[in-house]
Scaffold this motif. Structure first.
Motif, PDB file in Angstrom:
ATOM      1  N   ARG A 106       0.821  -1.217   0.000  1.00 39.47           N
ATOM      2  CA  ARG A 106       0.000   0.000   0.000  1.00 39.47           C
ATOM      3  C   ARG A 106       0.855   1.266   0.000  1.00 39.47           C
ATOM      4  O   ARG A 106       0.605   2.204  -0.750  1.00 39.47           O
ATOM      5  N   PHE A 107       1.911   1.295   0.825  1.00 35.81           N
ATOM      6  CA  PHE A 107       2.780   2.474   0.857  1.00 35.81           C
ATOM      7  C   PHE A 107       3.525   2.652  -0.466  1.00 35.81           C
ATOM      8  O   PHE A 107       3.796   3.778  -0.888  1.00 35.81           O
ATOM      9  N   SER A 108       3.859   1.552  -1.128  1.00 37.86           N
ATOM     10  CA  SER A 108       4.516   1.646  -2.422  1.00 37.86           C
ATOM     11  C   SER A 108       3.643   2.405  -3.412  1.00 37.86           C
ATOM     12  O   SER A 108       4.114   3.272  -4.159  1.00 37.86           O
ATOM     13  N   ALA A 109       2.338   2.082  -3.404  1.00 40.33           N
ATOM     14  CA  ALA A 109       1.403   2.782  -4.289  1.00 40.33           C
ATOM     15  C   ALA A 109       1.143   4.201  -3.808  1.00 40.33           C
ATOM     16  O   ALA A 109       1.114   5.149  -4.603  1.00 40.33           O
ATOM     17  N   GLN A 110       0.980   4.355  -2.503  1.00 38.19           N
ATOM     18  CA  GLN A 110       0.625   5.659  -1.940  1.00 38.19           C
ATOM     19  C   GLN A 110       1.742   6.675  -2.099  1.00 38.19           C
ATOM     20  O   GLN A 110       1.498   7.848  -2.422  1.00 38.19           O
ATOM     21  N   LEU A 111       2.987   6.245  -1.900  1.00 38.86           N
ATOM     22  CA  LEU A 111       4.120   7.163  -1.947  1.00 38.86           C
ATOM     23  C   LEU A 111       4.847   7.134  -3.287  1.00 38.86           C
ATOM     24  O   LEU A 111       5.697   7.993  -3.542  1.00 38.86           O
ATOM     25  N   ALA A 127      -2.757   6.270  -7.158  1.00 39.73           N
ATOM     26  CA  ALA A 127      -2.369   5.402  -8.277  1.00 39.73           C
ATOM     27  C   ALA A 127      -2.195   3.975  -7.774  1.00 39.73           C
ATOM     28  O   ALA A 127      -1.068   3.519  -7.531  1.00 39.73           O
ATOM     29  N   PRO A 128      -3.290   3.237  -7.586  1.00 36.59           N
ATOM     30  CA  PRO A 128      -3.204   1.905  -6.980  1.00 36.59           C
ATOM     31  C   PRO A 128      -2.670   0.809  -7.887  1.00 36.59           C
ATOM     32  O   PRO A 128      -2.375  -0.288  -7.412  1.00 36.59           O
ATOM     33  N   ARG A 129      -2.522   1.079  -9.176  1.00 36.09           N
ATOM     34  CA  ARG A 129      -2.163   0.012 -10.116  1.00 36.09           C
ATOM     35  C   ARG A 129      -0.895  -0.730  -9.693  1.00 36.09           C
ATOM     36  O   ARG A 129      -0.868  -1.964  -9.676  1.00 36.09           O
ATOM     37  N   ARG A 130       0.171   0.012  -9.353  1.00 31.16           N
ATOM     38  CA  ARG A 130       1.424  -0.655  -8.985  1.00 31.16           C
ATOM     39  C   ARG A 130       1.229  -1.516  -7.749  1.00 31.16           C
ATOM     40  O   ARG A 130       1.826  -2.592  -7.638  1.00 31.16           O
ATOM     41  N   GLY A 131       0.410  -1.095  -6.829  1.00 28.78           N
ATOM     42  CA  GLY A 131       0.148  -1.899  -5.647  1.00 28.78           C
ATOM     43  C   GLY A 131      -0.545  -3.200  -5.995  1.00 28.78           C
ATOM     44  O   GLY A 131      -0.220  -4.265  -5.445  1.00 28.78           O
ATOM     45  N   VAL A 132      -1.516  -3.141  -6.922  1.00 30.53           N
ATOM     46  CA  VAL A 132      -2.194  -4.364  -7.356  1.00 30.53           C
ATOM     47  C   VAL A 132      -1.198  -5.300  -8.031  1.00 30.53           C
ATOM     48  O   VAL A 132      -1.210  -6.522  -7.802  1.00 30.53           O
ATOM     49  N   GLU A 133      -0.322  -4.734  -8.855  1.00 34.65           N
ATOM     50  CA  GLU A 133       0.695  -5.560  -9.513  1.00 34.65           C
ATOM     51  C   GLU A 133       1.602  -6.239  -8.485  1.00 34.65           C
ATOM     52  O   GLU A 133       1.962  -7.418  -8.635  1.00 34.65           O
ATOM     53  N   LEU A 134       1.988  -5.524  -7.444  1.00 37.90           N
ATOM     54  CA  LEU A 134       2.821  -6.114  -6.391  1.00 37.90           C
ATOM     55  C   LEU A 134       2.076  -7.214  -5.640  1.00 37.90           C
ATOM     56  O   LEU A 134       2.672  -8.230  -5.253  1.00 37.90           O
ATOM     57  N   LEU A 135       0.787  -7.025  -5.424  1.00 44.49           N
ATOM     58  CA  LEU A 135      -0.021  -8.080  -4.801  1.00 44.49           C
ATOM     59  C   LEU A 135       0.057  -9.369  -5.622  1.00 44.49           C
ATOM     60  O   LEU A 135       0.210 -10.462  -5.080  1.00 44.49           O
ATOM     61  N   VAL A 136      -0.063  -9.224  -6.933  1.00 46.04           N
ATOM     62  CA  VAL A 136      -0.040 -10.393  -7.818  1.00 46.04           C
ATOM     63  C   VAL A 136       1.359 -10.984  -7.894  1.00 46.04           C
ATOM     64  O   VAL A 136       1.554 -12.203  -7.774  1.00 46.04           O
ATOM     65  N   GLU A 182      -6.764  -2.843   4.562  1.00 52.89           N
ATOM     66  CA  GLU A 182      -5.554  -2.500   3.801  1.00 52.89           C
ATOM     67  C   GLU A 182      -5.830  -2.511   2.299  1.00 52.89           C
ATOM     68  O   GLU A 182      -5.337  -1.658   1.560  1.00 52.89           O
ATOM     69  N   LEU A 183      -6.616  -3.477   1.831  1.00 52.20           N
ATOM     70  CA  LEU A 183      -6.961  -3.526   0.412  1.00 52.20           C
ATOM     71  C   LEU A 183      -7.736  -2.278   0.016  1.00 52.20           C
ATOM     72  O   LEU A 183      -7.499  -1.685  -1.046  1.00 52.20           O
ATOM     73  N   SER A 184      -8.651  -1.845   0.863  1.00 52.97           N
ATOM     74  CA  SER A 184      -9.434  -0.640   0.589  1.00 52.97           C
ATOM     75  C   SER A 184      -8.531   0.587   0.552  1.00 52.97           C
ATOM     76  O   SER A 184      -8.659   1.452  -0.328  1.00 52.97           O
ATOM     77  N   LYS A 185      -7.610   0.689   1.508  1.00 57.91           N
ATOM     78  CA  LYS A 185      -6.688   1.824   1.521  1.00 57.91           C
ATOM     79  C   LYS A 185      -5.826   1.844   0.267  1.00 57.91           C
ATOM     80  O   LYS A 185      -5.545   2.912  -0.294  1.00 57.91           O
ATOM     81  N   LEU A 186      -5.403   0.667  -0.180  1.00 61.31           N
ATOM     82  CA  LEU A 186      -4.614   0.583  -1.412  1.00 61.31           C
ATOM     83  C   LEU A 186      -5.411   1.113  -2.595  1.00 61.31           C
ATOM     84  O   LEU A 186      -4.915   1.949  -3.365  1.00 61.31           O
ATOM     85  N   LEU A 187      -6.643   0.658  -2.743  1.00 60.66           N
ATOM     86  CA  LEU A 187      -7.439   1.061  -3.900  1.00 60.66           C
ATOM     87  C   LEU A 187      -7.810   2.537  -3.849  1.00 60.66           C
ATOM     88  O   LEU A 187      -8.099   3.135  -4.893  1.00 60.66           O
ATOM     89  N   LYS A 188      -7.784   3.133  -2.680  1.00 60.80           N
ATOM     90  CA  LYS A 188      -8.127   4.552  -2.564  1.00 60.80           C
ATOM     91  C   LYS A 188      -6.911   5.470  -2.702  1.00 60.80           C
ATOM     92  O   LYS A 188      -7.046   6.683  -2.590  1.00 60.80           O
ATOM     93  N   THR A 189      -5.726   4.906  -2.961  1.00 63.76           N
ATOM     94  CA  THR A 189      -4.562   5.749  -3.222  1.00 63.76           C
ATOM     95  C   THR A 189      -4.708   6.407  -4.590  1.00 63.76           C
ATOM     96  O   THR A 189      -5.538   6.012  -5.404  1.00 63.76           O
ATOM     97  N   LEU A 210     -16.527   2.242  -7.129  1.00 65.55           N
ATOM     98  CA  LEU A 210     -16.164   2.323  -8.545  1.00 65.55           C
ATOM     99  C   LEU A 210     -14.850   1.593  -8.810  1.00 65.55           C
ATOM    100  O   LEU A 210     -14.722   0.857  -9.800  1.00 65.55           O
ATOM    101  N   ARG A 211     -13.875   1.774  -7.937  1.00 63.99           N
ATOM    102  CA  ARG A 211     -12.562   1.175  -8.163  1.00 63.99           C
ATOM    103  C   ARG A 211     -12.602  -0.349  -8.018  1.00 63.99           C
ATOM    104  O   ARG A 211     -11.933  -1.060  -8.773  1.00 63.99           O
TER     105      ARG A 211
END
Length: 475
Positions: free
Chosen positions: A179-184, A223-232, A214-221, A288-289
């Motif tokens: 999440r911090f990776s996407a947020q920052l 630019a969450p795309r990189r965070g989703v990629e890291l999850l995968v 945590e998943l919700s916080k990630l999607l509300k950043t 929406l996200r």
């Protein structure tokens, strides 16, 4: 990131007024240490808005409460067992926590709380080096025992100690890293990323509610795309939301289709862009996200290789809606969120029939009725779902949706589409047909609603005639 000098000047101003100055003076007078810690210090150097004021001290909870009570408008001690006292000071909420040196048992993320004696030891137990910096008050001395400033400048997320130990102590930190990776906009340190992959199974000791948060916080950043990629990439998604990595469908040499996983990430990006442009200043729209990310999860289950090298995904909208409902329920999302996301997924293909032939006003009314209070989100999701590189096709779809939105606007002005109801209500139906409450009233209401959707509003007399004719035909 702004310069260190600019950040220190900002922190100096912050410490000279409001609750920071009030607290610093009170703790100094009582003979205790106090430091602004974690997120506020990090965000000051990044030039980001400071939304929370977190402090740490060598004072024990009872002493904290004694110090803050005379200078605060309210106090909360629900975190006393963990050393935290919250208060409202000068109109702002603050949290003050006693130095800690916790011990974990490896079976849960809840530590045996042990209070510490030094600020440096407290900082080294924290999740990431960029969150392990503090500003001593009132002297404004930066304390950075783990090199957090260097990592902040480099844009790197790293644990203060060995990542295996940090994540072993608290597996939720793996999700926080993502999440911090996407947020920052930071990259995860190589050793830290490897540890996440190796320890991913330990996420199972974390409660579903914390994972959902945590998943919700990630999607509300932003630019969450990189965070989703890291999850995968880390394998965590396989344990948390396996429908996402399942979108990585194999493409053979004979049957070709769009990369569904990358398409879904692009739809998420485009939905966020549209969300911001259509509703500037509004908070991130989690519904929406979620819908954008999950809208095609029904494709793996419905994939069929057709003659001629084509691939079909018939009814993936309906299947995907059911799958989303099941997954979101397992993640303990609230019922309203689950209903809204699944409805959007179920309807996300409806528009594409609009370009095959002109919709009647009746079809437009039904589109609005079926979307209900999710219409604006459906507008955004449908537009975001256009990821074709064919410029002519993309323009054609955009112009078609512009036309549909304009028709909805015109009909809404003429007919109050948002509140489409039959021209007669239940009481009218019972009076006209001389019947009491029961199934027949609901059937009559449904018939009149279909007439309303097909033909628009009717004069009351004509609606009554149509109702009597329908009732006579039934007899």
């Amino acid at each position: 990131m702004q310069s260190v000098q600019q950040s220190l000047e900002f922190l100096s101003r912050l410490a000279s007024e409001g609750p920071v100055a009030t607290l610093a003076a009170a703790f100094a007078e009582a003979g205790y240490e106090l430091a602004l810690v974690g997120g506020p210090v990090r965000d000051a150097f990044l030039g980001r808005p400071i939304t929370d004021l977190d402090f740490t001290t060598d004072a024990r909870p009872d002493d904290i409460l004694r110090i803050v009570t005379p200078i605060s408008q309210a106090q909360w001690d629900v975190g006393r067992a963990f050393g935290t006292i919250a208060a409202r000071i000068d109109g702002e909420s603050v949290e003050i926590t006693t130095y800690r040196s916790d011990v974990y048992d490896g079976r849960t993320r809840k530590p045996e709380v042990e209070f510490g004696d030094t600020l440096e030891d407290d900082l080294t137990r924290r999740d990431f080096t960029v969150n392990a910096m503090a500003l001593r008050l009132p002297e404004l001395k930066l304390v950075d025992p783990s090199g957090g400033m260097d990592d902040l400048i480099a844009g790197v997320l790293r644990t203060p100690g060995a990542p295996e130990r940090s994540f072993g102590d608290d597996p939720l930190r793996m999700l926080r890293a993502i999440r911090f990776s996407a947020q920052l906009g930071f990259r995860v340190d190589v050793d830290t990323a490897v540890a996440i992959s190796e320890l991913r199974d330990t996420i199972e000791i974390i409660s579903v509610e914390r994972i959902k948060e945590e998943l919700s916080k990630l999607l509300k950043t932003d630019a969450p795309r990189r965070g989703v990629e890291l999850l995968v990439e880390s394998g965590l998604a396989d344990l948390i939301i396996p429908e996402i990595p399942a979108l990585q469908l194999e493409i053979d040499e004979h049957h070709h289709h769009k990369d569904v996983y990358q398409h879904s990430l692009t739809v998420l990006d485009q939905a966020i862009d549209l969300e911001r442009s259509r509703h500037p200043g509004s908070p991130p729209d989690l519904v929406l996200r979620l819908a954008a990310l999950l809208h095609d999860i029904g494709k793996p289950a419905t994939k069929r290789n057709e003659p001629g090298g084509q691939v079909s995904f018939h009814h993936h909208d309906v299947i995907g809606a059911k799958m989303a409902r099941k997954r979101l329920r397992a993640l303990r999302f609230d019922n309203d969120t689950i209903a809204a996301v699944s409805r959007l997924i179920e309807l996300h293909l409806r528009f594409f029939g609009y370009t095959d032939g002109a919709w009647t006003d009746s079809a437009v009314r039904r589109y609005v009725r079926d979307a209900g209070d999710q219409l604006e989100r459906l507008h955004i999701l449908t537009r975001a779902d256009v990821t074709t590189r064919n410029r002519r096709k993309a323009d054609r779809l955009q112009f078609a949706y512009d036309d549909l939105e304009e028709r909805i606007r015109v009909l809404a002005e003429e007919e109050e589409l948002a509140a489409v109801r039959p021209d007669l209500d239940g009481n009218d139906i019972m009076r006209i047909l001389d019947i009491g409450p029961g199934r027949e009233v609901g059937q009559a209401y449904a018939y009149l609603l279909e007439v309303r959707l097909d033909e628009g509003p009717l004069p009351r007399e004509e609606a009554e005639q149509r109702l009597r004719a329908w009732w006579a035909s039934r007899a």
